[in-house]
Design a protein around this motif. Structure first.
Motif, mmCIF file in Angstrom:
data_model
loop_
_atom_site.group_PDB
_atom_site.id
_atom_site.type_symbol
_atom_site.label_atom_id
_atom_site.label_comp_id
_atom_site.label_asym_id
_atom_site.label_seq_id
_atom_site.Cartn_x
_atom_site.Cartn_y
_atom_site.Cartn_z
ATOM 1 N N PHE A 3 -22.361 3.081 -56.605
ATOM 2 C CA PHE A 3 -21.192 2.907 -56.989
ATOM 3 C C PHE A 3 -21.247 1.856 -58.144
ATOM 4 C CE2 PHE A 3 -20.137 4.229 -52.725
ATOM 5 C CZ PHE A 3 -19.269 5.257 -53.018
ATOM 6 N N SER A 4 -22.392 1.691 -58.583
ATOM 7 C CA SER A 4 -22.673 0.699 -59.904
ATOM 8 C C SER A 4 -21.865 1.233 -61.180
ATOM 9 C CB SER A 4 -23.997 0.284 -59.922
ATOM 10 O OG SER A 4 -24.938 1.385 -60.253
ATOM 11 N N SER A 5 -21.892 2.440 -61.416
ATOM 12 C CA SER A 5 -21.552 3.055 -62.739
ATOM 13 C C SER A 5 -20.444 2.220 -63.400
ATOM 14 C CB SER A 5 -21.273 4.395 -62.663
ATOM 15 O OG SER A 5 -20.398 4.695 -61.774
ATOM 16 N N GLY A 6 -19.210 1.904 -62.668
ATOM 17 C CA GLY A 6 -18.029 1.297 -62.932
ATOM 18 C C GLY A 6 -17.878 -0.188 -62.640
ATOM 19 N N GLY A 7 -18.946 -0.714 -61.739
ATOM 20 C CA GLY A 7 -18.714 -1.977 -61.312
ATOM 21 C C GLY A 7 -17.691 -1.921 -60.262
ATOM 22 N N THR A 8 -17.391 -3.250 -59.753
ATOM 23 C CA THR A 8 -16.276 -3.508 -58.678
ATOM 24 C C THR A 8 -15.286 -4.327 -59.520
ATOM 25 O OG1 THR A 8 -18.061 -3.611 -57.164
ATOM 26 C CG2 THR A 8 -15.975 -4.658 -56.551
ATOM 27 N N THR A 9 -14.186 -3.875 -58.908
ATOM 28 C CA THR A 9 -12.629 -4.512 -59.297
ATOM 29 C C THR A 9 -12.091 -4.837 -57.900
ATOM 30 O OG1 THR A 9 -12.484 -2.779 -61.184
ATOM 31 C CG2 THR A 9 -10.514 -4.095 -60.585
ATOM 32 N N LEU A 10 -11.654 -6.343 -58.133
ATOM 33 C CA LEU A 10 -10.898 -6.783 -56.926
ATOM 34 C C LEU A 10 -9.622 -7.148 -57.219
ATOM 35 C CD1 LEU A 10 -11.051 -8.248 -54.150
ATOM 36 C CD2 LEU A 10 -11.776 -10.342 -55.300
ATOM 37 N N ILE A 11 -8.485 -6.526 -56.555
ATOM 38 C CA ILE A 11 -7.410 -7.077 -56.464
ATOM 39 C C ILE A 11 -7.002 -8.006 -55.252
ATOM 40 C CG2 ILE A 11 -4.841 -6.213 -56.267
ATOM 41 C CD1 ILE A 11 -5.848 -3.581 -57.573
ATOM 42 N N SER A 12 -7.068 -9.022 -55.920
ATOM 43 C CA SER A 12 -6.996 -10.319 -54.688
ATOM 44 C C SER A 12 -5.800 -10.515 -54.078
ATOM 45 C CB SER A 12 -7.450 -11.629 -55.373
ATOM 46 O OG SER A 12 -6.294 -11.979 -56.060
ATOM 47 N N LYS A 13 -5.763 -11.079 -52.834
ATOM 48 C CA LYS A 13 -4.655 -11.057 -52.118
ATOM 49 C C LYS A 13 -3.673 -11.944 -52.519
ATOM 50 C CE LYS A 13 -7.254 -14.401 -49.501
ATOM 51 N NZ LYS A 13 -7.974 -14.869 -48.077
ATOM 52 N N LEU A 27 -13.338 -0.431 -56.120
ATOM 53 C CA LEU A 27 -12.136 -1.081 -56.268
ATOM 54 C C LEU A 27 -11.712 -1.531 -54.707
ATOM 55 C CD1 LEU A 27 -9.532 -1.640 -57.501
ATOM 56 C CD2 LEU A 27 -8.615 0.376 -56.821
ATOM 57 N N GLU A 28 -11.553 -2.922 -54.861
ATOM 58 C CA GLU A 28 -11.389 -3.443 -53.434
ATOM 59 C C GLU A 28 -9.830 -4.158 -53.493
ATOM 60 O OE1 GLU A 28 -14.119 -5.646 -51.583
ATOM 61 O OE2 GLU A 28 -15.885 -4.194 -52.025
ATOM 62 N N ILE A 29 -9.102 -3.984 -52.621
ATOM 63 C CA ILE A 29 -7.808 -4.384 -52.524
ATOM 64 C C ILE A 29 -7.327 -5.071 -51.613
ATOM 65 C CG2 ILE A 29 -5.273 -3.290 -52.720
ATOM 66 C CD1 ILE A 29 -6.313 -0.666 -53.952
ATOM 67 N N GLU A 30 -7.116 -6.411 -51.716
ATOM 68 C CA GLU A 30 -6.688 -7.314 -50.581
ATOM 69 C C GLU A 30 -5.259 -7.717 -50.924
ATOM 70 O OE1 GLU A 30 -9.208 -10.914 -51.199
ATOM 71 O OE2 GLU A 30 -10.933 -9.817 -50.208
ATOM 72 N N GLY A 31 -4.653 -7.379 -52.106
ATOM 73 C CA GLY A 31 -3.310 -7.770 -52.586
ATOM 74 C C GLY A 31 -2.444 -6.290 -52.252
ATOM 75 N N ARG A 32 -1.463 -6.222 -53.375
ATOM 76 C CA ARG A 32 -0.525 -5.107 -53.316
ATOM 77 C C ARG A 32 -0.478 -4.426 -54.578
ATOM 78 N NH1 ARG A 32 3.685 -6.066 -49.362
ATOM 79 N NH2 ARG A 32 5.096 -4.564 -50.468
ATOM 80 N N VAL A 33 -0.662 -2.859 -54.233
ATOM 81 C CA VAL A 33 -0.508 -1.988 -55.452
ATOM 82 C C VAL A 33 0.801 -1.209 -55.199
ATOM 83 C CG1 VAL A 33 -1.620 -0.371 -56.611
ATOM 84 C CG2 VAL A 33 -2.954 -2.108 -55.877
ATOM 85 N N LYS A 34 1.443 -1.116 -56.462
ATOM 86 C CA LYS A 34 2.848 -0.220 -56.289
ATOM 87 C C LYS A 34 2.705 0.729 -57.065
ATOM 88 C CE LYS A 34 6.196 -3.444 -54.363
ATOM 89 N NZ LYS A 34 7.491 -4.107 -54.567
ATOM 90 N N GLY A 35 1.810 1.989 -56.902
ATOM 91 C CA GLY A 35 1.447 2.908 -57.959
ATOM 92 C C GLY A 35 0.467 3.604 -57.226
ATOM 93 N N ASN A 36 -0.048 4.880 -58.153
ATOM 94 C CA ASN A 36 -0.941 5.670 -57.512
ATOM 95 C C ASN A 36 -2.416 5.114 -58.007
ATOM 96 O OD1 ASN A 36 0.931 7.496 -56.608
ATOM 97 N ND2 ASN A 36 1.405 8.204 -58.711
ATOM 98 N N ILE A 37 -3.466 5.451 -57.146
ATOM 99 C CA ILE A 37 -4.755 5.026 -57.504
ATOM 100 C C ILE A 37 -5.605 6.441 -57.601
ATOM 101 C CG2 ILE A 37 -6.907 3.899 -56.600
ATOM 102 C CD1 ILE A 37 -4.851 2.092 -55.028
ATOM 103 N N TYR A 38 -6.292 6.678 -58.524
ATOM 104 C CA TYR A 38 -7.063 7.557 -59.008
ATOM 105 C C TYR A 38 -8.332 7.297 -59.297
ATOM 106 C CZ TYR A 38 -2.456 10.108 -59.442
ATOM 107 O OH TYR A 38 -1.231 10.595 -59.349
ATOM 108 N N ALA A 39 -9.409 8.110 -59.090
ATOM 109 C CA ALA A 39 -10.775 7.815 -59.679
ATOM 110 C C ALA A 39 -11.064 8.767 -60.993
ATOM 111 C CB ALA A 39 -11.661 8.323 -58.694
ATOM 112 N N GLU A 40 -11.848 8.100 -62.019
ATOM 113 C CA GLU A 40 -11.952 9.060 -63.000
ATOM 114 C C GLU A 40 -12.542 10.223 -62.785
ATOM 115 O OE1 GLU A 40 -13.217 7.334 -66.589
ATOM 116 O OE2 GLU A 40 -12.383 5.423 -66.414
ATOM 117 N N GLU A 41 -12.385 11.408 -63.615
ATOM 118 C CA GLU A 41 -12.756 12.782 -63.402
ATOM 119 C C GLU A 41 -14.350 12.434 -63.170
ATOM 120 O OE1 GLU A 41 -12.162 16.554 -62.678
ATOM 121 O OE2 GLU A 41 -10.534 15.264 -63.208
ATOM 122 N N GLY A 42 -14.980 13.073 -61.892
ATOM 123 C CA GLY A 42 -16.248 13.337 -62.059
ATOM 124 C C GLY A 42 -16.989 11.962 -61.336
ATOM 125 N N ALA A 43 -16.252 10.886 -61.516
ATOM 126 C CA ALA A 43 -16.785 9.630 -60.841
ATOM 127 C C ALA A 43 -17.054 9.506 -59.475
ATOM 128 C CB ALA A 43 -15.958 8.356 -61.276
#
Length: 152
Positions: A3-13, A27-43
């Protein structure tokens, strides 16, 4: 896991993000996301919702690990893991699922056959044999096997 192609994104608590998230990598989520989550095409992307993490929206990512809360539909093309503290209020569309004792799904578990988008309709009808009416369902979904794994 590759999973190194896009790195790691953290949404903290301590973070609340409002809006859709489109990403590659991890993508690591410890906090809150109000919205849809999509992977890039073919990723070859992965999202992990931690124990205190919360997503209000749909998730459409190949590999999904949930140990927090999701209020929306979840679509996984490869693998989804529902850990012990997972709560999903919505439908779970899966190819391969791992569900640990304690996980909750308030919705339907819907098996999706693995195939490319162009071959989806043809391969579903050709490989189904006598069950072509079920495979021809416009949603492209078919009831499949559910594997429940209890980790102690």
């Amino acid at each position: 896991m590759g999973f190194s192609s896009g790195g790691t994104t953290l949404i903290s608590k301590s973070t609340e993000l409002t809006g859709d998230v489109k990403f590659s990598g991890s993508l690591e989520i410890e906090g809150r996301v109000k919205g849809n989550i999509y992977a890039e095409e073919g990723a070859d992307a992965r999202v992990r919702i931690m124990e205190k993490g919360f997503v209000e929206g749909d998730i459409c990512v190949p590999t999904i690990i949930i140990n927090g809360s999701v209020n929306g539909d979840v679509h996984s093309a490869k693998h989804i893991e529902l850990a012990a503290k997972a709560t999903v209020t919505g439908n779970v569309h899966y190819n391969m699922i791992e569900m640990v004792k304690g996980a909750q799904v308030n919705g339907s578990l819907l098996y999706t056959k693995p195939s490319s988008a162009k071959e989806d309709t043809k391969s579903a009808t050709d490989s189904s044999g006598g069950k072509s009416s079920k495979a021809k369902d416009n949603s492209g979904k078919d009831s499949g096997n559910l594997e429940v794994v209890a980790n102690t």
